[in-house]
Design a protein around this motif. Structure first.
Motif: not given
Length: 151
Positions: A102-108, A117-120, A134-139, A141-147
């Motif tokens: 349920x997770x992965x990585x996106x390259x800008x 990014x997480x499945x949620x 996508x949009x960025x959100x502070x997680x 361990x760093x920035x996460x991709x959401x939406x």
């Protein structure tokens, strides 16, 4: 009758202490007398308008007045720059996504940064090599991709 508690050794040590005190007092008086003869007194160090130490007084024409209200204690407020006004919606490409975990990585595409990014945080189903927005959100361990949605 009791014997005196003062031994020869104790008396000699006391004489040495007294002699040291007298010598120290003589040196102190000699320094004071020498300072009076020179007449220089206390030397001053001045700070010029650039903050450097000098032996001459600063020029009063270069003095600037500072109002008490203008002094900022703490960290000054951050002014908005062009970097702060960036578009929150970013584009990228999915480099890795594991459906079982349920997770992965996106390259800008703009700065080649890799974001987690997480499945949620998904709007659409994605697979590897999909182009997404996508949009960025502070997680934690760093920035996460959401939406995250497919383009």
């Amino acid at each position: 009758m009791a014997k005196s508690q003062q031994t020869y050794n104790k008396i000699e040590k006391e004489k040495q202490r007294r002699k040291k005190r007298e010598e120290k007092q003589k040196r102190k008086e000699a320094r004071r007398a020498e300072a009076k003869e020179k007449g220089g007194g206390i030397q001053f160090a001045y700070v010029d308008h650039n903050g450097n130490l000098t032996d001459t007084p600063p020029d009063p024409t270069q003095k600037t007045l500072v109002e008490a209200e203008d002094i900022v204690l703490g960290i000054p407020k951050k002014e908005e720059t062009d970097e702060d006004k960036f578009n929150p919606i970013r584009n990228g490409k999915v480099s890795f996504f594991d459906h079982s975990k349920g997770f992965g990585f996106i390259i800008d595409t703009e700065n080649n940064e890799k974001y987690f990014t997480h499945v949620s945080g998904l709007i659409d189903e994605i697979v590897e090599n999909d182009t997404v927005s996508f949009e960025l959100e502070k997680g934690a361990r760093g920035m996460n991709a959401v939406k995250v949605s497919k383009i």
